[in-house]
Design a protein around this motif. Structure first.
Motif, PDB file in Angstrom:
ATOM      1  N   PRO A 131       0.808  -1.232   0.000  1.00 39.27           N
ATOM      2  CA  PRO A 131       0.000   0.000   0.000  1.00 39.27           C
ATOM      3  C   PRO A 131       0.835   1.272   0.000  1.00 39.27           C
ATOM      4  N   SER A 132       2.066   1.209   0.513  1.00 45.66           N
ATOM      5  CA  SER A 132       2.919   2.402   0.544  1.00 45.66           C
ATOM      6  C   SER A 132       3.610   2.663  -0.782  1.00 45.66           C
ATOM      7  N   GLY A 133       3.438   1.751  -1.767  1.00 44.12           N
ATOM      8  CA  GLY A 133       4.022   1.957  -3.081  1.00 44.12           C
ATOM      9  C   GLY A 133       5.314   1.215  -3.337  1.00 44.12           C
ATOM     10  N   ARG A 134       5.751   0.378  -2.419  1.00 41.07           N
ATOM     11  CA  ARG A 134       6.982  -0.392  -2.626  1.00 41.07           C
ATOM     12  C   ARG A 134       6.690  -1.655  -3.428  1.00 41.07           C
ATOM     13  N   SER A 135       7.683  -2.119  -4.178  1.00 42.12           N
ATOM     14  CA  SER A 135       7.524  -3.282  -5.048  1.00 42.12           C
ATOM     15  C   SER A 135       8.565  -4.339  -4.693  1.00 42.12           C
ATOM     16  N   PHE A 136       8.107  -5.598  -4.616  1.00 39.90           N
ATOM     17  CA  PHE A 136       8.995  -6.711  -4.273  1.00 39.90           C
ATOM     18  C   PHE A 136       8.719  -7.889  -5.195  1.00 39.90           C
ATOM     19  N   LYS A 137       9.775  -8.665  -5.472  1.00 38.69           N
ATOM     20  CA  LYS A 137       9.637  -9.919  -6.201  1.00 38.69           C
ATOM     21  C   LYS A 137      10.062 -11.050  -5.282  1.00 38.69           C
ATOM     22  N   VAL A 138       9.243 -12.111  -5.229  1.00 38.68           N
ATOM     23  CA  VAL A 138       9.480 -13.221  -4.312  1.00 38.68           C
ATOM     24  C   VAL A 138      10.422 -14.232  -4.964  1.00 38.68           C
ATOM     25  N   GLN A 139      11.464 -14.615  -4.218  1.00 38.46           N
ATOM     26  CA  GLN A 139      12.384 -15.675  -4.634  1.00 38.46           C
ATOM     27  C   GLN A 139      12.288 -16.824  -3.642  1.00 38.46           C
ATOM     28  N   VAL A 140      12.266 -18.055  -4.139  1.00 40.00           N
ATOM     29  CA  VAL A 140      12.084 -19.246  -3.306  1.00 40.00           C
ATOM     30  C   VAL A 140      13.214 -20.228  -3.576  1.00 40.00           C
TER      31      VAL A 140
END
Length: 404
Positions: A131-140
């Protein structure tokens, strides 16, 4: 030979309890037990030191890391992960009491889908927008104790907020150059071509007026785009801003526009220390002027624009209400999009679709909120919420705003 049989018989007697054990034997047994206990303690300390080393190593990593079992239960979260969760989902339980699927849904601000398979593999490559505008990509990555025995999962969140914003800025610039900036130049070329080929030419004065209009449009569009870019990327020149004084300053700037349409201002302003905020005086002034200019532009002559500044529930609240054309309900979700113009039912909106995008950017950079409600042919209300600069328990706020 006889002596050898005697020694063997003595050993047999000791083993089978026929001979009493002497003091030296007891001391040996005690020493052996003490060594065993010490060995166990050393192994526990070694295991604890190993766990501490792993935790400290994970805490040193800049990206958020979660360690889970095969079912997704979080066993360990590093410092970055805990801080991220505390900032993005302050009202949620701590990470170690949740599973990873719930945590990621909380970070994104959405409810977890109950029908989706709860497997770590489906998380790989998932993109989270907080919601704050940050972007993440999940690595497993699987945790293996043996070549074919997986015991859990190592899940990392790689942030690419800066890259996404840079890409959006590039796309915006390309759109600006390829369409919006070319449009006035194309209009000028069309006027010149028409003047050359038409049997009846425009008078020189009228031709110059049309060309000047397109040139000024180009300059205005460029200024708006550069101002929006500055609001997005340049550091804020933060200072204490007395909102009452800022509102009065903006009213002075907008007064000539209102006079041309015989529009009146009705003010309800709290002039108090409660209504001091931290921010950029320049950006806040321009953002507020954009809102007030729109209120005047889209209002009929001889109407009223209402401005209310108050302190409510620990926030500085500024409300701007007009009696104008209003905004269609389907357009409200796109109100702050760049290069977006709206049709009010009679004609397409004026401007270039950058003014409201600028307002929204300024509000976001000040950690504030803006809400809009509107009804066609009735009017529009913009409400802005700011955090006060001073602690509320150290200042005294008036119960009622000062009427002006």
């Amino acid at each position: 030979m006889a002596e050898q049989r005697t020694v063997n018989a003595g050993r047999w007697a000791m083993v089978h309890g026929r001979v009493k054990v002497g003091l030296p034997t007891v001391m040996i047994a005690h020493t052996v037990c003490a060594n065993v206990i010490a060995l166990d303690i050393s192994q526990e300390k070694l295991a604890l030191a190993r766990s501490l080393l792993i935790a400290q190593s994970l805490d040193s990593l800049p990206q958020a890391i979660f360690v889970t079992d095969l079912e997704g239960k979080i066993l360990l979260a590093n410092l970055t992960a805990s801080t991220l969760q505390a900032n993005e989902s302050q009202d949620r339980p701590k990470a170690h009491s949740q599973d990873i699927f719930q945590v990621l849904s909380d970070l994104e601000g959405v409810d977890e889908t109950g029908d989706a398979p709860r497997t770590a593999e489906r998380l790989a490559g998932r993109v989270l927008l907080t919601p704050s505008g940050r972007s993440f990509k999940v690595q497993v990555s699987p945790l293996d104790t043996a070549p074919s025995d997986s015991t859990g999962w190592l899940i990392g969140l790689v942030e690419f907020t800066a890259e996404r914003l840079a890409e959006e800025q590039r796309d915006s610039l390309l759109r600006f150059l390829s369409h919006d900036l070319r449009a006035p130049q194309s209009a000028i070329l069309a006027l010149l071509a028409m003047q050359e080929k038409s049997l009846v030419c425009l008078p020189i004065g009228e031709l110059r007026r049309h060309i000047e209009l397109q040139v000024r449009r180009t300059l205005s569009l460029t200024d708006s785009f550069m101002l929006l870019d500055a609001a997005k990327s340049k550091p804020l020149d933060v200072e204490e801003v007395l909102m009452a004084a800022l509102v009065m300053d903006v009213l002075d700037q907008a007064w000539p526009l209102a006079q041309n349409k015989n529009i009146h201002f009705k003010l309800d302003i709290m002039d108090d220390e409660c209504c001091i905020v931290l921010g950029s005086q320049e950006l806040l002034t321009r953002a507020l002027f954009n809102l007030l200019e729109n209120a005047i532009k889209y209002s009929a002559p001889s109407t009223t624009v209402h401005l209310n500044l108050s302190y409510q529930n620990g926030e500085v609240v500024l409300r701007i209400q007009d009696e104008g054309e209003g905004i269609n309900e389907e357009d409200l979700p796109h109100l702050f999009d760049e290069f977006r113009q709206f049709d009010n039912g009679r004609e397409k909106g004026h401007g270039y679709g950058l003014g409201m995008a600028f307002v929204y950017t300024v509000i976001q950079r000040h950690s504030a909120r803006i809400e809009c409600s509107s009804q066609p042919n009735v009017g529009t209300v913009f409400t802005l919420y700011f955090q006060p600069a001073l602690l509320t328990d150290r200042i005294r706020c008036s119960d009622f705003p000062i009427q002006r």
